[in-house]
Design a protein around this motif. Structure first.
Motif, PDB file in Angstrom:
ATOM      1  N   ALA A 136      18.212   5.101   0.218  1.00 14.68           N
ATOM      2  CA  ALA A 136      18.180   6.039   1.382  1.00 14.68           C
ATOM      3  C   ALA A 136      18.156   7.588   1.193  1.00 14.68           C
ATOM      4  CB  ALA A 136      19.155   5.519   2.192  1.00 14.68           C
ATOM      5  N   GLN A 137      19.097   7.943   0.243  1.00  9.89           N
ATOM      6  CA  GLN A 137      19.240   9.249  -0.138  1.00  9.89           C
ATOM      7  C   GLN A 137      17.888   9.946  -0.765  1.00  9.89           C
ATOM      8  OE1 GLN A 137      23.289   8.348  -1.664  1.00  9.89           O
ATOM      9  NE2 GLN A 137      23.513  10.364  -1.339  1.00  9.89           N
ATOM     10  N   ARG A 138      17.173   9.024  -1.179  1.00  9.03           N
ATOM     11  CA  ARG A 138      15.726   9.532  -1.843  1.00  9.03           C
ATOM     12  C   ARG A 138      14.992   9.814  -1.014  1.00  9.03           C
ATOM     13  NH1 ARG A 138      12.943   5.209  -5.403  1.00  9.03           N
ATOM     14  NH2 ARG A 138      12.615   4.540  -3.459  1.00  9.03           N
ATOM     15  N   GLN A 139      14.747   8.940   0.061  1.00 11.58           N
ATOM     16  CA  GLN A 139      13.968   8.794   1.147  1.00 11.58           C
ATOM     17  C   GLN A 139      14.066   9.948   2.195  1.00 11.58           C
ATOM     18  OE1 GLN A 139      11.585   6.433   1.423  1.00 11.58           O
ATOM     19  NE2 GLN A 139      10.603   7.800   2.930  1.00 11.58           N
ATOM     20  N   ILE A 140      15.200  10.505   1.903  1.00 11.50           N
ATOM     21  CA  ILE A 140      15.401  11.957   2.782  1.00 11.50           C
ATOM     22  C   ILE A 140      14.739  13.028   2.335  1.00 11.50           C
ATOM     23  CG2 ILE A 140      17.458  13.471   3.216  1.00 11.50           C
ATOM     24  CD1 ILE A 140      19.039  10.912   4.123  1.00 11.50           C
ATOM     25  N   LEU A 141      14.946  13.027   0.831  1.00 14.08           N
ATOM     26  CA  LEU A 141      14.111  14.010   0.096  1.00 14.08           C
ATOM     27  C   LEU A 141      12.832  13.975   0.344  1.00 14.08           C
ATOM     28  CD1 LEU A 141      16.432  15.022  -2.852  1.00 14.08           C
ATOM     29  CD2 LEU A 141      16.448  15.849  -0.639  1.00 14.08           C
ATOM     30  N   VAL A 142      12.150  12.799   0.166  1.00 16.82           N
ATOM     31  CA  VAL A 142      10.780  12.349   0.283  1.00 16.82           C
ATOM     32  C   VAL A 142      10.373  12.903   1.742  1.00 16.82           C
ATOM     33  CG1 VAL A 142       8.937  10.684   0.451  1.00 16.82           C
ATOM     34  CG2 VAL A 142      10.898  10.517  -1.385  1.00 16.82           C
ATOM     35  N   ASP A 143      11.223  12.617   2.717  1.00 19.21           N
ATOM     36  CA  ASP A 143      10.745  12.925   4.049  1.00 19.21           C
ATOM     37  C   ASP A 143      10.750  14.450   4.275  1.00 19.21           C
ATOM     38  OD1 ASP A 143      10.242  10.439   4.593  1.00 19.21           O
ATOM     39  OD2 ASP A 143      12.067   9.895   5.720  1.00 19.21           O
ATOM     40  N   MET A 144      11.710  14.909   3.520  1.00 16.51           N
ATOM     41  CA  MET A 144      11.905  16.444   3.731  1.00 16.51           C
ATOM     42  C   MET A 144      10.767  17.375   3.285  1.00 16.51           C
ATOM     43  SD  MET A 144      14.760  19.067   1.728  1.00 16.51           S
ATOM     44  CE  MET A 144      14.213  18.676   0.284  1.00 16.51           C
ATOM     45  N   LEU A 145      10.013  16.748   2.032  1.00 17.60           N
ATOM     46  CA  LEU A 145       8.970  17.403   1.717  1.00 17.60           C
ATOM     47  C   LEU A 145       7.732  17.033   2.333  1.00 17.60           C
ATOM     48  CD1 LEU A 145       8.404  19.374  -0.768  1.00 17.60           C
ATOM     49  CD2 LEU A 145       7.233  17.133  -1.786  1.00 17.60           C
ATOM     50  N   ALA A 146       7.674  15.743   3.030  1.00 14.63           N
ATOM     51  CA  ALA A 146       6.517  15.326   3.690  1.00 14.63           C
ATOM     52  C   ALA A 146       6.267  16.111   5.129  1.00 14.63           C
ATOM     53  CB  ALA A 146       6.697  13.808   4.174  1.00 14.63           C
ATOM     54  N   ARG A 147       7.804  16.399   5.583  1.00 20.34           N
ATOM     55  CA  ARG A 147       7.487  17.285   6.765  1.00 20.34           C
ATOM     56  C   ARG A 147       6.923  18.615   6.632  1.00 20.34           C
ATOM     57  NH1 ARG A 147      12.679  14.872   7.762  1.00 20.34           N
ATOM     58  NH2 ARG A 147      13.771  16.654   7.128  1.00 20.34           N
ATOM     59  N   VAL A 148       7.429  19.116   5.534  1.00 18.11           N
ATOM     60  CA  VAL A 148       6.647  20.689   5.146  1.00 18.11           C
ATOM     61  C   VAL A 148       5.243  20.547   4.693  1.00 18.11           C
ATOM     62  CG1 VAL A 148       6.793  22.571   3.461  1.00 18.11           C
ATOM     63  CG2 VAL A 148       8.937  21.346   4.390  1.00 18.11           C
ATOM     64  N   MET A 177       0.812  -1.126   0.021  1.00 16.30           N
ATOM     65  CA  MET A 177       0.010   0.041   0.010  1.00 16.30           C
ATOM     66  C   MET A 177       0.763   1.115   0.069  1.00 16.30           C
ATOM     67  SD  MET A 177      -3.141  -1.172   2.459  1.00 16.30           S
ATOM     68  CE  MET A 177      -4.207   0.394   2.132  1.00 16.30           C
ATOM     69  N   THR A 178       2.317   1.248   0.278  1.00 16.34           N
ATOM     70  CA  THR A 178       2.961   2.119   0.251  1.00 16.34           C
ATOM     71  C   THR A 178       4.258   2.144  -0.556  1.00 16.34           C
ATOM     72  OG1 THR A 178       4.338   1.567   2.315  1.00 16.34           O
ATOM     73  CG2 THR A 178       2.167   2.973   2.647  1.00 16.34           C
ATOM     74  N   THR A 179       4.173   1.403  -1.628  1.00 20.84           N
ATOM     75  CA  THR A 179       5.320   0.973  -2.433  1.00 20.84           C
ATOM     76  C   THR A 179       6.158   2.522  -2.657  1.00 20.84           C
ATOM     77  OG1 THR A 179       4.052   0.859  -4.319  1.00 20.84           O
ATOM     78  CG2 THR A 179       5.013  -1.351  -3.377  1.00 20.84           C
ATOM     79  N   ASN A 180       5.571   3.446  -3.198  1.00 19.83           N
ATOM     80  CA  ASN A 180       5.962   4.668  -3.484  1.00 19.83           C
ATOM     81  C   ASN A 180       6.911   5.234  -2.481  1.00 19.83           C
ATOM     82  OD1 ASN A 180       5.029   4.531  -5.950  1.00 19.83           O
ATOM     83  ND2 ASN A 180       3.282   6.096  -5.477  1.00 19.83           N
ATOM     84  N   ASN A 181       6.713   4.966  -1.330  1.00 19.60           N
ATOM     85  CA  ASN A 181       7.267   5.646  -0.118  1.00 19.60           C
ATOM     86  C   ASN A 181       7.199   4.451   1.102  1.00 19.60           C
ATOM     87  OD1 ASN A 181       8.271   7.064   1.837  1.00 19.60           O
ATOM     88  ND2 ASN A 181       6.626   8.541   1.839  1.00 19.60           N
ATOM     89  N   PRO A 182       7.920   3.453   0.784  1.00 22.25           N
ATOM     90  CA  PRO A 182       7.682   2.304   1.900  1.00 22.25           C
ATOM     91  C   PRO A 182       7.551   2.565   3.303  1.00 22.25           C
ATOM     92  CG  PRO A 182       9.280   1.614   0.176  1.00 22.25           C
ATOM     93  CD  PRO A 182       8.904   3.091   0.107  1.00 22.25           C
TER      94      PRO A 182
END
Lengths: 295, 415
Positions: free
Chosen positions: B375-387, A238-243
Motif C-alpha cells: 500500500a505504501q508503494r502504491q502511494i508513490l506509484v500514484d503520486m508519480l502517475a498524477r504528475v 494486464m496491470t500486475t505492475n500496478n494492479p
C-alpha cells in the motif's frame, strides 16, 4: 415405523435420503464460507491474531473510501460497456455464421478458440500488444505509418476500455455458440411462411428471430453481466505492475477485495467488500431476470 | 565466537543425546525459491552433522500462500519451530504471539548490535531481539557494459549528475522521437520507491520519516527536490520512459537500457541472460556527496510452538543459521549478502565485482519499517502517475501522497 408411512411420505423420506449427501456437501462448502464471510465483515482480523468485533466499522470505512467509489464505478463501467457490446457483436457473428454453409464448423471453431484459452495467457499477450514502441504491436503499427503512439494502458481514460477489449473478445466464442443454438431452435417453417408472404429480412429479424431468441438473450445477458461484474483475471494480469492502475482507473471490485485480503491482510474489510459485491450481483441479476422475463 | 559456542553446544548435545530416544525433531519453514531451498538443505546437513541428536525437517510453500499457511498452522500447533519471515511482518507476528524472543544469554543484544549490520536493529523490541537474518539485500546500479563501450563511456556514474549525463548519451530515439533505448530504467512499481524514500530524499537533504518510521517526513523541500529529480529524468532530461518495455528489469535484460537500479536478488536472474555483459556499481552519490541505500531482509525466528527440548534445539539451530559459516554458504548459493560485516566485508566479498557494490552499500543502508509495504508503494506509484498522466502540480501531488501514507501509518500504529 417406516412401514407405517403412506406411500407419499415414503417417497419424501427416500428423496431426502438421497438428497442428504449433496445438501450436506453444499452446506459445508458453500453456505458455511458464505456465512462466515458475513461474520468476518463485522470483525477485524489480519489472519494472524484473534478476531475482534468492530460492529459496522468496516462498512463505514467502505462508505468513506474514495477508492471504493472509484472501483464501484469501474465495475459498472465494465458491466455497462461490456455486456451490450459483447451481446451485439456475438449476435451479429452468430446470425451471419448461421447462414454460412462452407467451412461452417471451422469458422465456429475459430470463434470458440479464445474462450478455451487461459485468460492469464491471453491477458499477457494483449498486454504486450498494448506496450509502447519498441515492444508493442499496436504502437509499432501506428509508428510505422507515422501516427503518434497511443498510451493504451498508461492512461486513465484509455486503460479501462483497453483492458475490457480482450475480456469481451474472449467471451465471444461462448456467446456465439449459445446464440447459434438459439437460432437453430427457431422452427424454419416460420421463416418459410414469412418468405411466402414476401416479408423482408428486417421484419423477419425483428418479428421472428429476436422475439423467439428471448430466453437465449436473457441467459446471455445474465451470464455475461455476472462475468463482467466479477472481472478480475484480465485486469490483474494486464496491470500486475500496478494492479488496477493507473490511479485505480481499471480496478474492479474483485481486485480490490483481493488486494485488501492478500496484500494488506485486512480480512474484515475485504469481507465487507465481498458482501457488497454479493449484494450487487444479487440485485443486478434479479432486476435483469424481472425485466427480461417472458410474460 | 559463535562458532566456538556452537562447537561446545554440539559437544554437549552429543553427550546428552547418547540414546536414540533423546532424538529431537524440529521443523523449519520457508517460502519456495530454488536457491534458498538448496542453501537451507546444505545448512541443515551441516547442522545435523554437528548435532546428531537433532533432526531438522524443512517445509516450503509457494510465496503467495506462505503467510497464510504460517498464520493458520502455528496456533493449531502444527507449524514450524523455526520460521523464516519478511522483516516487515515482525510486528504482526509479535502481536499475534506467533514468535518468541530470542534468549538473551545466547543472543546477547549487545553482541548482536556490535556484530551485525546496523539495520538488524529493526528486529529489536524492548532490548531483546525477536529475529535475525542470515542474509540481507541492498540496491545497486546495474549497467550494460556493451552499451557503455559503444557510447564510449568509461565507467559507471559516481554522482547523480554524472548519471543523468551518461543516461543522455545512452538514450536512443527513432525518427518520430519515440524512445527505443532508455539511458536508465524507471518504475516506482519496481525498486524505485525504495530509491526515492531512502536514497533520493536523504541525498537532497531530508529524512524520509521521523519518530521511528511513524511519521512521514518527505513532504518537505528535500522530498520535492527528490521528486523533481526523479520525475525530471523523463520529463526534463528525456533519458527514460516509465513503463518502457513493461518492466524495468525486462528492458535491462533485453539490452535496451543502459542503467538499471535493482536489488541484489536480481543477480541470479541476470546471470542466465545470454549475451548480457553487465557491471554493478554503488548507487550514485547525491549533490553533496551523500550516499545512501535501502536494505531489506528475511529473518529467522523461533515460534511459540517450540517448547521444552524442541525449544533448546530451535535455539541451537537459530545459532547456526546466523553463524558466519551459514552466511558464506548463503552468499555462495543464493547470492544474498551476509548480514554481518565480519563475513560481508572480508576482502574477497567486499571486492567482488558483482557483490561488492551491494555489500559496501550495506554500510550506509536504511531499512524502512513498513506498515503495509504494497500500500505504501502504491502511494508513490500514484503520486508519480498524477504528475505524469494527469499533470497535477508536483507539490500538490507530494502533499496528497504524504497525507495518504500518514493515514496508513496512523491506522497501523493505532493513533
Amino acid at each position: 415405523m417406516f412401514k407405517n408411512l403412506t406411500i407419499r411420505q415414503k417417497q419424501i423420506a427416500w428423496a431426502w435420503a438421497f438428497l442428504a449427501v449433496p445438501v450436506i456437501f453444499y452446506v459445508v462448502i458453500r453456505f458455511y464460507p458464505t456465512g462466515n464471510a458475513f461474520v468476518i465483515s463485522f470483525q477485524e482480523w489480519n489472519l494472524l491474531g484473534t478476531r475482534s468485533w468492530t460492529g459496522l466499522d468496516n462498512y463505514v470505512k467502505l462508505w468513506n473510501d474514495p477508492v471504493f467509489w472509484k472501483v464501484f464505478i469501474n465495475t459498472f463501467e465494465y458491466l455497462l460497456i461490456g455486456t451490450p457490446i459483447s451481446l451485439l457483436i456475438s449476435f451479429i457473428i452468430a446470425y451471419h455464421l448461421d447462414k454460412v454453409r462452407t467451412a461452417h464448423g471451422f469458422l465456429r471453431m475459430l470463434y470458440f478458440l479464445p474462450f478455451m484459452t487461459s485468460a492469464v495467457a491471453m491477458a499477457w499477450v494483449w498486454r504486450w500488444f498494448y506496450q509502447p514502441v519498441p515492444t508493442g504491436l499496436f504502437n509499432n503499427m501506428l509508428a510505422s505509418v507515422g501516427i503518434p503512439q497511443i498510451a493504451f494502458l498508461n492512461s486513465t481514460t484509455n486503460a479501462l476500455p483497453a483492458v475490457l477489449a480482450p475480456a469481451v473478445w474472449a467471451g465471444l466464442g461462448f456467446q456465439v455458440i449459445i446464440f447459434m443454438a438459439g437460432l437453430r431452435a427457431i422452427p424454419t417453417s416460420y421463416y418459410e411462411a414469412a418468405r411466402i408472404d414476401g416479408v423482408g429480412w428486417w421484419t423477419q429479424l425483428t418479428q421472428i428471430t429476436i422475439p423467439l431468441l428471448r430466453p437465449t438473450i436473457v441467459f446471455i445477458v445474465v451470464f455475461s453481466s455476472i462475468g463482467f461484474l466479477r472481472i478480475f483475471d484480465h485486469v490483474f494480469n494486464m496491470t500486475t505492475n500496478n494492479p488496477g492502475g493507473p490511479l485505480n482507473a481499471t480496478k474492479p471490485l474483485v481486485l480490490m477485495i483481493y488486494e485488501t485480503a492478500f496484500s494488506s491482510f485486512d480480512m474484515g474489510y475485504a469481507a465487507a467488500q465481498t458482501v457488497v459485491l454479493f449484494l450487487i450481483l444479487l440485485v443486478v441479476s434479479l432486476i435483469q431476470l424481472r425485466l427480461l422475463r417472458s410474460d | 565466537m559463535l562458532r566456538m559456542k556452537l562447537a561446545a553446544l554440539a559437544a554437549a548435545g552429543s553427550l546428552a543425546g547418547g540414546t536414540a530416544s533423546a532424538q529431537v525433531e524440529i521443523e523449519y519453514w520457508q517460502y519456495f525459491f530454488d536457491a534458498r531451498v538448496t542453501a537451507m538443505e546444505t545448512l541443515i546437513e551441516n547442522f545435523e552433522e554437528a548435532n546428531p541428536d537433532i533432526t531438522v525437517t524443512m517445509t516450503h510453500f509457494p510465496y503467495a500462500d506462505y503467510r497464510t499457511k504460517v498464520a493458520a498452522a502455528i496456533p493449531a500447533g502444527e507449524g514450524p519451530d523455526v520460521v523464516q519471515l519478511f522483516y516487515g511482518w515482525l510486528n504482526d507476528y509479535i502481536e499475534a504471539e506467533l514468535i518468541q524472543p530470542l534468549p538473551t544469554d545466547t543472543f546477547d543484544p549487545e553482541v548482536i548490535d556490535a556484530e551485525f549490520f546496523p539495520m538488524v536493529g529493526a528486529m529489536k523490541r524492548d532490548g531483546q531481539y525477536f529475529a535475525l537474518p542470515t542474509a540481507v539485500r541492498s540496491l545497486a546500479l546495474f549497467y550494460n557494459e556493451r552499451l557503455f563501450e559503444e557510447a564510449g563511456i568509461e565507467g559507471p556514474p559516481e554522482t547523480l549528475d554524472e548519471m543523468v549525463e551518461i543516461a543522455a548519451a545512452l538514450t536512443e530515439r527513432d525518427g518520430a522521437g519515440n524512445i527505443t533505448q532508455v539511458g536508465i530504467t524507471t518504475g516506482m512499481t519496481a525498486q524505485d520507491h525504495h530509491w526515492f524514500r531512502e536514497v533520493l530524499v536523504r541525498q537532497f537533504g531530508g529524512e524520509p520519516y521521523t519518530d521511528d518510521y511513524r511519521n512521514v517526513n518527505w513532504n518537505s523541500e528535500a522530498g520535492q527536490a527528490a521528486l523533481e529529480f526523479y520525475a525530471g529524468l523523463e520529463s526534463e532530461h528525456g533519458v527514460t520512459a516509465s513503463g518502457f518495455m513493461d518492466e524495468p528489469q525486462a528492458a535491462f535484460k533485453a539490452q535496451r537500457a543502459g542503467m538499471h537500479i535493482d536489488g541484489s536478488f536480481r543477480i541470479g536472474s541476470l546471470e542466465d541472460v545470454r549475451g548480457l555483459r553487465y557491471g554493478v556499481a554503488e548507487l550514485p552519490a547525491g549533490p553533496d556527496g551523500t550516499r545512501s541505500n535501502y536494505s531489506s531482509y528475511w529473518v529467522n525466528a523461533i515460534t511459540t510452538k517450540a517448547e521444552g527440548e524442541r525449544y533448546d534445539a530451535a535455539v541451537r539451530f537459530m545459532e547456526y543459521v546466523v553463524s558466519d559459516e551459514a552466511m558464506q554458504i548463503w552468499l555462495d548459493v543464493v547470492g544474498e549478502l551476509p548480514a554481518k560485516p565480519s563475513v560481508g566485508l572480508t576482502d574477497e566479498n567486499a571486492n567482488d565485482p558483482t557483490f561488492g557494490p551491494f555489500i559496501r552499500g550495506l554500510d550506509y543502508a536504511h531499512t524502512t519499517k513498513f506498515a503495509d509495504e504494497s500500500a505504501q508503494r502504491q502511494i508513490l506509484v500514484d503520486m508519480l502517475a498524477r504528475v505524469d498522466i494527469e499533470g497535477q502540480d508536483m507539490a500538490e501531488s507530494l502533499a496528497e501522497a504524504a497525507a495518504a501514507e500518514q493515514a496508513i501509518l496512523d491506522e497501523y500504529y493505532g493513533e
